[in-house]
Structures are given as C-alpha cells and as structure tokens.
Design a protein around this motif. Sequence first.
Motif, PDB file in Angstrom:
ATOM      1  N   ASP A 132      73.021  -9.397  85.205  1.00  0.00           N
ATOM      2  CA  ASP A 132      74.419  -9.677  84.886  1.00  0.00           C
ATOM      3  C   ASP A 132      74.536 -10.976  84.102  1.00  0.00           C
ATOM      4  O   ASP A 132      75.261 -11.053  83.114  1.00  0.00           O
ATOM      5  N   VAL A 185      86.650  -7.410  77.029  1.00  0.00           N
ATOM      6  CA  VAL A 185      86.719  -6.487  78.162  1.00  0.00           C
ATOM      7  C   VAL A 185      85.414  -6.531  78.951  1.00  0.00           C
ATOM      8  O   VAL A 185      85.403  -6.561  80.181  1.00  0.00           O
ATOM      9  N   ARG A 186      84.312  -6.548  78.218  1.00  0.00           N
ATOM     10  CA  ARG A 186      82.995  -6.542  78.838  1.00  0.00           C
ATOM     11  C   ARG A 186      82.783  -7.820  79.655  1.00  0.00           C
ATOM     12  O   ARG A 186      82.247  -7.801  80.751  1.00  0.00           O
ATOM     13  N   ARG A 187      83.208  -8.911  79.096  1.00  0.00           N
ATOM     14  CA  ARG A 187      83.058 -10.195  79.766  1.00  0.00           C
ATOM     15  C   ARG A 187      83.847 -10.221  81.078  1.00  0.00           C
ATOM     16  O   ARG A 187      83.340 -10.645  82.119  1.00  0.00           O
ATOM     17  N   GLN A 188      85.073  -9.711  81.013  1.00  0.00           N
ATOM     18  CA  GLN A 188      85.898  -9.682  82.224  1.00  0.00           C
ATOM     19  C   GLN A 188      85.286  -8.782  83.284  1.00  0.00           C
ATOM     20  O   GLN A 188      85.260  -9.124  84.462  1.00  0.00           O
ATOM     21  N   ALA A 189      84.776  -7.620  82.840  1.00  0.00           N
ATOM     22  CA  ALA A 189      84.163  -6.681  83.780  1.00  0.00           C
ATOM     23  C   ALA A 189      82.946  -7.319  84.451  1.00  0.00           C
ATOM     24  O   ALA A 189      82.746  -7.198  85.660  1.00  0.00           O
ATOM     25  N   LEU A 190      82.144  -8.013  83.650  1.00  0.00           N
ATOM     26  CA  LEU A 190      80.939  -8.661  84.186  1.00  0.00           C
ATOM     27  C   LEU A 190      81.293  -9.753  85.178  1.00  0.00           C
ATOM     28  O   LEU A 190      80.667  -9.877  86.230  1.00  0.00           O
ATOM     29  N   ARG A 229      83.947 -10.007  86.939  1.00  0.00           N
ATOM     30  CA  ARG A 229      84.478  -9.400  88.160  1.00  0.00           C
ATOM     31  C   ARG A 229      83.322  -8.853  89.007  1.00  0.00           C
ATOM     32  O   ARG A 229      83.272  -9.028  90.218  1.00  0.00           O
ATOM     33  N   GLN A 230      82.397  -8.181  88.313  1.00  0.00           N
ATOM     34  CA  GLN A 230      81.250  -7.585  89.002  1.00  0.00           C
ATOM     35  C   GLN A 230      80.412  -8.652  89.697  1.00  0.00           C
ATOM     36  O   GLN A 230      79.952  -8.470  90.822  1.00  0.00           O
TER      37      GLN A 230
END
Length: 124
Positions: free
Chosen positions: A69, A19-24, A26-27
């Motif tokens: 990031d 989840v964290r990887r996807q959020a990063l 995307r960010q």
Amino acid sequence: MNQPLSKEQQATLAHALQVRRQALERQMALHQHDQTRVEFARDLLLQDGDDAPQRASDREVDQTLSDLDLQTLAAVSAAQDRLQKDTYGQCIDCEDPIPFERLLIEPEAERCLACQSTHETSRA
Ligand SMILES: [Zn+2]
C-alpha cells in the motif's frame, strides 16, 4: 508513435489519481485499525505464548500488505507531482509518451510498457 496526453485525458487521469489516493489512504487506515484489533484479540487468547511462531508469520503478512500500500501510495503521489511539473504521462526512461489506455489502468505508471518490462527484468 504514441500521442502526448490531451488536456481532457490529463484531467481524467488527475481525477483517477485522486480517487486512488483516497482509496489507498482509507484502506491503510482500515488495515491499521484491523491490525490493532487482531493484535488485541490475540493477546487475550494467547497469553501462554505457545503459538509465538504462528503469530510472527501472521505479522509478516500484515507487514507485506501495508508495504505494498505504501509503495503504491508513493507512486501515486509521485505521479501527482509529475502532473504539477507537466512531465506526467512521459516515460521516465525513454521519455516517450505513455499510452492513455495504459494510464487509465494504472494512472501512477511512470514507464511505458517496453521500459517497464526491461526494468523488471533487470531487477530480477
Ligand atoms: Zn519508455
């Protein structure tokens, strides 16, 4: 003594890392997009070049943000690597198990709290 992670705890943290990887990712994509758009607006507005120093320092801030990031993303993918090799959840310095509670907050953590603070002190 800390207990090694159970299978369920490992699965929870594997998911948290994902989840964290996807959020990063995307960010970072958003950030890059913003930067291009802001840069474009600036070029339109500031064609006389009077505020060159201002522009340079803005860019430095952008750079710092995306560097952070990138660092986090690298730490996340290193953690996913350790999951594959079954060394995840083990402090890379003292090899003690890292408490599950710590990993829940920071799933990419590679050191126990004691070693992390030693590491940060020695670096400063
Ligand atoms: Zn340690």
